[in-house]
Write a protein that holds these residues in place. Structure first.
Motif, PDB file in Angstrom:
ATOM      1  N   GLY A 173       0.783  -1.229   0.000  1.00  0.00           N
ATOM      2  CA  GLY A 173       0.000   0.000   0.000  1.00  0.00           C
ATOM      3  C   GLY A 173       0.813   1.275   0.000  1.00  0.00           C
ATOM      4  N   SER A 174       2.130   1.164   0.015  1.00  0.00           N
ATOM      5  CA  SER A 174       2.972   2.356   0.047  1.00  0.00           C
ATOM      6  C   SER A 174       2.799   3.198  -1.208  1.00  0.00           C
ATOM      7  CB  SER A 174       4.445   1.968   0.197  1.00  0.00           C
ATOM      8  OG  SER A 174       5.278   3.101   0.070  1.00  0.00           O
ATOM      9  N   ARG A 175       2.824   4.522  -1.021  1.00  0.00           N
ATOM     10  CA  ARG A 175       2.718   5.459  -2.149  1.00  0.00           C
ATOM     11  C   ARG A 175       4.084   5.999  -2.569  1.00  0.00           C
ATOM     12  NH1 ARG A 175       0.382  10.092  -0.790  1.00  0.00           N
ATOM     13  NH2 ARG A 175       0.983   9.787   1.386  1.00  0.00           N
ATOM     14  N   VAL A 176       5.168   5.444  -2.020  1.00  0.00           N
ATOM     15  CA  VAL A 176       6.514   5.931  -2.326  1.00  0.00           C
ATOM     16  C   VAL A 176       6.857   5.660  -3.787  1.00  0.00           C
ATOM     17  CG1 VAL A 176       8.984   5.541  -1.932  1.00  0.00           C
ATOM     18  CG2 VAL A 176       7.429   5.802   0.009  1.00  0.00           C
ATOM     19  N   ARG A 177       7.379   6.688  -4.457  1.00  0.00           N
ATOM     20  CA  ARG A 177       7.921   6.556  -5.799  1.00  0.00           C
ATOM     21  C   ARG A 177       9.286   7.248  -5.805  1.00  0.00           C
ATOM     22  NH1 ARG A 177       4.265   3.785  -5.351  1.00  0.00           N
ATOM     23  NH2 ARG A 177       2.483   3.399  -6.733  1.00  0.00           N
ATOM     24  N   VAL A 178      10.297   6.556  -6.294  1.00  0.00           N
ATOM     25  CA  VAL A 178      11.656   7.090  -6.348  1.00  0.00           C
ATOM     26  C   VAL A 178      11.926   7.606  -7.755  1.00  0.00           C
ATOM     27  CG1 VAL A 178      14.110   6.536  -6.165  1.00  0.00           C
ATOM     28  CG2 VAL A 178      12.473   5.549  -4.534  1.00  0.00           C
ATOM     29  N   VAL A 179      12.273   8.878  -7.872  1.00  0.00           N
ATOM     30  CA  VAL A 179      12.585   9.491  -9.165  1.00  0.00           C
ATOM     31  C   VAL A 179      14.037   9.952  -9.121  1.00  0.00           C
ATOM     32  CG1 VAL A 179      12.004  11.279 -10.834  1.00  0.00           C
ATOM     33  CG2 VAL A 179      10.198  10.245  -9.432  1.00  0.00           C
ATOM     34  N   MET A 197      13.915  -0.083 -13.697  1.00  0.00           N
ATOM     35  CA  MET A 197      12.617   0.490 -14.063  1.00  0.00           C
ATOM     36  C   MET A 197      11.663  -0.577 -14.585  1.00  0.00           C
ATOM     37  SD  MET A 197      13.001   4.262 -15.795  1.00  0.00           S
ATOM     38  CE  MET A 197      14.228   3.824 -17.026  1.00  0.00           C
ATOM     39  N   ALA A 198      12.211  -1.553 -15.324  1.00  0.00           N
ATOM     40  CA  ALA A 198      11.370  -2.578 -15.929  1.00  0.00           C
ATOM     41  C   ALA A 198      10.720  -3.484 -14.892  1.00  0.00           C
ATOM     42  CB  ALA A 198      12.192  -3.406 -16.910  1.00  0.00           C
ATOM     43  N   LEU A 199      11.403  -3.710 -13.791  1.00  0.00           N
ATOM     44  CA  LEU A 199      10.868  -4.642 -12.788  1.00  0.00           C
ATOM     45  C   LEU A 199      10.353  -3.957 -11.530  1.00  0.00           C
ATOM     46  CD1 LEU A 199      13.130  -5.124 -10.283  1.00  0.00           C
ATOM     47  CD2 LEU A 199      14.346  -6.243 -12.130  1.00  0.00           C
ATOM     48  N   ASN A 200      10.622  -2.659 -11.384  1.00  0.00           N
ATOM     49  CA  ASN A 200      10.261  -1.950 -10.155  1.00  0.00           C
ATOM     50  C   ASN A 200       9.333  -0.778 -10.502  1.00  0.00           C
ATOM     51  OD1 ASN A 200      10.099  -0.550  -7.753  1.00  0.00           O
ATOM     52  ND2 ASN A 200      12.302  -0.429  -7.403  1.00  0.00           N
ATOM     53  N   PRO A 201       8.032  -0.931 -10.317  1.00  0.00           N
ATOM     54  CA  PRO A 201       7.089   0.149 -10.675  1.00  0.00           C
ATOM     55  C   PRO A 201       7.230   1.388  -9.798  1.00  0.00           C
ATOM     56  CG  PRO A 201       5.951  -1.622  -9.523  1.00  0.00           C
ATOM     57  CD  PRO A 201       7.338  -2.118  -9.788  1.00  0.00           C
ATOM     58  N   ARG A 202       7.992   1.280  -8.720  1.00  0.00           N
ATOM     59  CA  ARG A 202       8.193   2.445  -7.835  1.00  0.00           C
ATOM     60  C   ARG A 202       9.419   3.271  -8.221  1.00  0.00           C
ATOM     61  NH1 ARG A 202       6.700  -1.080  -2.894  1.00  0.00           N
ATOM     62  NH2 ARG A 202       4.541  -0.459  -2.525  1.00  0.00           N
ATOM     63  N   TYR A 203      10.085   2.943  -9.319  1.00  0.00           N
ATOM     64  CA  TYR A 203      11.341   3.613  -9.678  1.00  0.00           C
ATOM     65  C   TYR A 203      11.290   4.164 -11.096  1.00  0.00           C
ATOM     66  CZ  TYR A 203      16.270   4.262 -10.901  1.00  0.00           C
ATOM     67  OH  TYR A 203      17.470   4.784 -11.331  1.00  0.00           O
ATOM     68  N   ARG A 204      11.790   5.395 -11.244  1.00  0.00           N
ATOM     69  CA  ARG A 204      11.890   6.035 -12.563  1.00  0.00           C
ATOM     70  C   ARG A 204      13.217   6.773 -12.661  1.00  0.00           C
ATOM     71  NH1 ARG A 204       8.506  11.237 -14.587  1.00  0.00           N
ATOM     72  NH2 ARG A 204       9.142  11.249 -16.775  1.00  0.00           N
ATOM     73  N   TRP A 205      13.957   6.503 -13.737  1.00  0.00           N
ATOM     74  CA  TRP A 205      15.232   7.181 -13.990  1.00  0.00           C
ATOM     75  C   TRP A 205      15.044   8.169 -15.133  1.00  0.00           C
ATOM     76  CZ3 TRP A 205      19.294   5.337 -17.834  1.00  0.00           C
ATOM     77  CH2 TRP A 205      20.433   6.170 -17.795  1.00  0.00           C
TER      78      TRP A 205
END
Length: 321
Positions: A173-179, A197-205
């Protein structure tokens, strides 16, 4: 004075050394000096009244040549994180002579003295890097998610993907997103970021982006992660504090020397589980996040251009007295 400022970073580079050189040139010109930025210095080049060299190891050749050709003229060497925490140990024959030749040394955080040989401490000065406040027109944190930024080029010293790895461990349920913003120093790092990015929906480079876009990223974030394993005093920390943005930082000298030993937002370097816990607490505990924000905001006056300019003026006064 006529000052030559040596930086190993190329003119169009967004590397930290180049940003520091460009900013310092402006501050020194504001004090009335004439400043020239170069990547090297040779005896046939115009002889400045003072040479200011960023990076004891990478600029070792320029430092040695100037010290031999102009032994009576002031020579100031700026110690970077890799100088202090790597090259003085891995390449002492090249790095330590730069410290010996310098009339003054500059450290970019308050704890540098404890990490260099004692014989150099009497010539060490601290200059904290500065940042400008964010424009009031920038929109605030993104709604609907807890966006956390990571700012810095992707390389081993930065432990660049630690925040992404930590985000994987958060509850569903975490809303954390790493940019993350920063250039990959190798294709391996670029591929690692793309794979994450391909496997982790919480990460964007985002890759390397202009500084204005970095500042917009700060404005829309709720916290910044500074995950480095070695750091000379990152300007990104100054930017976060001036922006009033909480920092979640690895407990290393380069971070404690900026944020203070009593800062409550540290985690052990490279400890994914500990960083995940810190992220989760920051998201779920508004009082804790506000405590971090207040601590960082209270440090902001240390990171103003005026304070940085005064510190540089003191160094020049010391070596020209």
């Amino acid at each position: 004075m006529r000052i030559t400022l040596v930086t190993p970073a190329a003119p169009r580079s967004r590397a930290g050394n180049r940003a520091t050189a460009t900013r310092w040139a402006g501050l020194l010109r504001g004090l009335g000096h004439r400043v020239r930025i170069v990547e090297d210095w040779q005896p046939g080049d115009p002889a400045p009244e003072l040479l200011l060299a960023l990076h004891a190891w990478r600029s070792a050749g320029a430092i040695a040549r100037f010290a031999e050709a102009q032994p009576q003229r002031p020579l100031v060497v700026v110690l970077t994180g890799t100088d202090i925490y790597r090259f003085q140990h891995s390449h002492p024959a090249e790095t330590l002579p730069s410290l010996e030749r310098a009339h003054a040394l500059i450290g970019l955080h308050a704890d540098v003295a404890q990490d260099i040989p004692a014989r150099f401490r009497d010539r060490l000065h601290t200059v904290l890097q500065s940042a400008l406040p964010l424009p009031a027109s920038y929109r605030g944190p993104v709604r609907g998610r807890f966006e956390v930024c990571v700012i810095g080029h992707l390389r081993p010293e930065k432990d660049s993907l630690r925040a992404a790895y930590a985000a994987r461990r958060l509850p569903a349920g975490s809303r954390v997103r790493v940019v993350q913003a920063g250039r990959a120093h190798s294709e391996d790092w670029a591929e690692a970021a793309r794979s994450e990015m391909a496997l982790n929906p919480r990460y964007r480079w985002l890759g390397e982006i202009p500084h204005g876009d970095v500042r917009r990223l700060l404005a829309r974030s709720r916290a910044m992660v500074m995950s480095s394993v070695m750091e000379g005093g990152a300007n990104a920390v100054s930017e976060a504090c001036v922006a009033g943005l909480p920092v979640l930082a690895s407990e290393i000298p380069g971070n404690t020397g900026l944020l203070g030993a009593d800062y409550p937002g540290y985690y052990p370097p490279q400890d994914t589980a500990a960083l995940a816990s810190l992220l989760e607490r920051s998201e779920r505990d508004p009082a804790f996040l506000e405590r971090l924000r207040r601590h960082c905001a209270a440090l902001a006056p240390r990171f103003t251009p005026a304070a940085e300019q005064v510190a540089l003026a003191r160094v020049l006064a010391a070596v020209t007295a």
